[in-house]
Scaffold this active site. Structure first.
Site, mmCIF file in Angstrom:
data_model
loop_
_atom_site.group_PDB
_atom_site.id
_atom_site.type_symbol
_atom_site.label_atom_id
_atom_site.label_comp_id
_atom_site.label_asym_id
_atom_site.label_seq_id
_atom_site.Cartn_x
_atom_site.Cartn_y
_atom_site.Cartn_z
ATOM 1 N N GLU A 157 -2.934 28.514 18.887
ATOM 2 C CA GLU A 157 -4.187 28.869 18.231
ATOM 3 C C GLU A 157 -4.490 30.367 18.235
ATOM 4 O OE1 GLU A 157 -6.003 27.051 16.450
ATOM 5 O OE2 GLU A 157 -5.415 25.011 16.950
ATOM 6 N N SER B 5 -8.974 -16.226 -11.095
ATOM 7 C CA SER B 5 -9.818 -16.544 -12.241
ATOM 8 C C SER B 5 -11.219 -15.933 -12.192
ATOM 9 C CB SER B 5 -9.940 -18.056 -12.389
ATOM 10 O OG SER B 5 -8.714 -18.585 -12.838
#
Length: 771
Positions: free
Chosen positions: A120, A398
């Protein structure tokens, strides 16, 4: 003037004289001094501009910096988690609030310090909060590669996490100036070890966890001091993008990031080459423990929380780091009841523990998602996992017919509920591929109402062809449903070859929202989970319902009138709630011939991969999907009605506290006998001269522009099957009537909604579904 005087004066000005006293001018014509003067003026001007710019920059920086927040220990150590509220303004989850273990500076392992600093901020111990060398290096790298490498130090990152939004769009010049100023001030007040410890305790580590000590305890079951090198490197690399580097959800990305941390440690001489090689070869899941739920309540709302987080993130905010009050549409009582119905045997009987259910409850008038469950018997260690209720990779069968076929036919072609249709041998348009019904039988002439009640596949396909795929697709899109390429099989199936990240196809969420438009007299509301978001400064974003008219009120009312009959006398009889006014539709998918071959089953096998039910009242729409995670694990025939059982139990609960209203017929609809017509578009209802299996185009009459003048009772009687309807047999909540026999029926069946099993698959489609 004498010659000597002239020569002397000329010499002083750089001129020369000849022997006869003529003065020679310099060869540059006198321009050189002028250029020097211009250059000098430009240089001085630039210096002045630079000084003015510097002073202006300093002034602007100070004007921003002087308004920077005051540095406080509480801010540096506090989490910035978000609270989630239900519809009654009660907090039901606080992300990360109870999942935090603090660590003291003296207890931070050197290995972790080396890992964090290496990846970092490798100059962490050399700068004073802001690192000009890092900033210049990042700027040069971004210019050279076109990337977006950041120049922030660990100190600046801590300030950002403690005081500011982490979203890129919020990182303006003022914010950056204040961040830098506060970082410099923090370095004066705190030691490097204290700053590093604040950072280690502050960062978000995915799965609702804050701080690396918390992550160590939750992920590996031990403190930071006992972690191995690869485990330490994994945690050190996660804060940059916690959800992307989550080893449970994205192990490949987590390993890639961990290996980057290991490489930076090797480059900074914190580990040897051998240590690097050994750690890199270690599996990413080495030592990982199953995650535990924060509390029992979390299991109940986990799927809902997942969608809330996604919705907040789509607004450009981070619920883990922005400290938000998120007010949702969740009805906690309804959520608990839905969870109990799905996860216990108190209300519905399930075939086995592996049987899955996904369900969504939507407020018809607003589109608010009131409850949602995305799976049954989800393991305790799964958090924010797959929510099947929003996935579009299963077939709703359906339930497509009203929204892809019959609804568009009423909307575009003014079909009446009593329109005569032919249930007869049919093929997919342009092919010789047959469309068959579930019972492999045909009923000849019947009304659209009866075709929907008994979920006939042939009439649905014929109606889709009459409407046209373009109009069907447009109707669906207005209901929030899209297919990249809609095909004829989508008349009876939601299967699609491309999902597009759930953009295409149908999910439980989309299905409930689409049918809610029928319930809402044709007005579609986009479903949503978040009601409003309140920020730390007191400002708020309120979510407005996104509404639009998706169809005429005549279409919605006529469709609802027919779907009422599906429950009272059609395929969904076991979804009925005594006395409740409601409408709905069943949907059962089928296996293809290839599927059946893989399973060693025959075409006559009574098995299905998916069974769905969606129903609604004027207040709520509820959709339910059932099946197994593995699609080739079939639903036994006697459990095809489980979806409607779940619906019935949930709708019974939802309807206890609201009025039992019916829909009011709009002026755009005419009722004649038992059938409904679009006002101004009367369709003569005539049976064909013979009931053979020729194309229905040979007998269907064009739509007249005049309203009905003939006796409606006569028209209605002409559309009925030749025999009267039999009474509906009583069935248990987990049993349906027997499979229809192969003999010719005397009347349409009133059994459950069995799937079509065609002998082959329609073109460009995975399969076709039936009832």
């Amino acid at each position: 003037m004498t010659t000597d005087e002239i020569s002397s004066r000329a010499a002083r000005h750089g001129h020369t004289t000849t022997s006869n006293g003529t003065v020679n001018m310099p060869s540059n014509g006198g321009k050189k001094p002028k250029k020097k003067r211009i250059f000098l003026k430009v240089f001085i001007g630039l210096v002045i501009l630079g000084i003015v710019g510097l002073l202006a920059g300093v002034g602007l920086f100070w004007s921003y910096a002087k308004d920077a927040p005051k540095i406080e220990d509480d801010k540096l150590s506090a989490t910035v988690s978000s609270k989630l509220y239900d519809a009654n303004n009660e907090v039901f989850e606080e992300l990360g609030a109870e999942k935090r273990e603090m660590i003291k500076p003296t207890d931070v392992p050197q290995l972790l310090k080396d890992a964090v600093v290496s990846v970092e901020d490798k100059r962490f111990y050399k700068h004073s909060g802001v690192d000009p060398i890092r900033i210049l290096g990042s700027a040069f790298s971004n210019f050279r590669t076109g990337g977006l490498q950041g120049g922030s130090t660990l100190t600046q990152q801590l300030i950002k996490l403690s005081y500011f939004s982490t979203k890129e769009k919020d990182q303006n010049l003022k914010r950056k100036a204040q961040e830098a100023w506060m970082a410099i001030q923090l370095e004066k007040e705190k030691s490097k070890e204290e700053i590093l410890t604040y950072y280690i305790n502050k960062v978000y580590m995915a799965n609702g966890l804050y701080g690396m000590e918390t992550a160590a305890q939750s992920y590996f079951g031990k403190p930071l001091a006992e972690l191995s090198l690869p485990q330490t490197a994994l945690l050190a690399g996660m804060p940059q993008a916690p959800n992307d580097y989550d080893p449970y959800v994205k192990p490949d990305m987590a390993k890639e990031r961990r290996d980057v941390v290991l490489f930076t440690m090797k480059e900074n001489d914190k580990i040897t080459q051998k240590e690097y090689d050994d750690a890199k070869a270690t599996p990413i899941d080495d030592g990982l423990q199953p995650l535990k739920q924060s509390n029992e309540n979390r299991k109940i709302v986990d799927n809902y929380i997942r969608e809330v987080i996604a919705e907040v993130e789509s607004m450009g905010k981070n619920p883990y780091t922005d400290g938000l009050d998120i007010h949702t549409n969740l009805d906690m009582d309804a959520q608990k009841r839905l969870y109990d119905i799905i996860n216990s045997d108190t209300y519905v009987e399930y075939p086995d523990p592996d049987f899955q259910v996904a369900s969504t409850v939507i407020d018809v008038k607003t589109g608010q998602v009131k409850a949602q469950i995305g799976g049954r018997h989800i393991p305790d260690d799964v958090q924010l996992g797959t929510n099947t209720a929003i996935e579009t990779d299963r077939d709703v069968g359906s339930t497509m017919k009203p929204i892809a076929d019959y609804g568009p036919a009423i909307e575009n072609l003014n079909y009446s509920t009593g329109r005569i249709m032919m249930d007869q041998p049919t093929t997919y348009e342009g092919t010789n591929i047959p469309v068959t019904n579930a019972d492999m039988q045909y009923y000849g002439a019947l009304t659209m109402r009866k075709a929907i009640m008994y979920s006939r596949n042939t009439t649905a396909i014929r109606t889709f062809d009459a409407v046209g795929s373009d109009k069907s697709a447009a109707f669906l899109k207005d209901l929030g449903i899209e297919f990249k390429n809609i095909v004829a099989a989508n008349a009876i199936s939601s299967n699609t070859s491309e999902l597009g990240g759930n953009k295409y196809g149908v999910s439980s969420l989309k299905l409930a929202a689409a049918y809610a438009a029928f319930a809402n007299m044709g007005v579609y509301n986009k479903p949503y989970y978040v009601n409003k978001v309140v920020y730390q400064d007191g400002s708020e974003d309120v979510t407005e319902t996104e509404s639009k008219r998706a169809m005429k009120d005549s279409t919605a009312y006529m469709m609802t009138d027919m779907l009422k009959d599906v429950i009272t006398g059609g395929t969904a009889f076991n979804a009925g709630v005594p006395g409740l006014i409601q409408a709905g539709k069943t949907g059962t998918a089928n296996y293809t011939d290839d599927d059946l071959a893989k399973m060693g089953a025959s075409e006559s096998s009574s098995i299905a991969p998916d069974s769905t039910f969606v129903g609604y009242t004027p207040h709520y729409a509820v959709s339910v999907w059932t099946g197994y995670k593995q699609r080739l694990t079939p639903i036994p025939y006697e459990y095809w009605g489980t979806a409607s059982d779940v619906y019935r139990e949930m709708m019974t609960y939802l309807s206890e506290g609201v009025s039992n209203d019916d829909w009011i017929m709009p002026d755009s609809v005419i009722r004649s006998g038992s059938e409904l017509y679009v006002k101004g578009a009367y369709e003569e209802q005539l049976l064909p001269s013979n009931t053979g299996y020729e194309s229905s185009a040979s007998w269907e009459n064009p739509i007249s522009s005049e309203p009905a003048t003939t006796s409606s009772s006569t028209a209605a009687s002409q559309t009925e099957p030749s025999s009267t309807q039999a009474s509906i047999p009583a069935v248990s909540s987990t049993q349906q009537t027997e499979q229809p026999t192969s003999t010719a029926p005397t009347e349409p069946p009133t059994s459950s909604d069995p799937p079509e099993q065609p002998s082959s698959t329609p073109p460009e489609q995975n399969n076709a579904a039936g009832g």
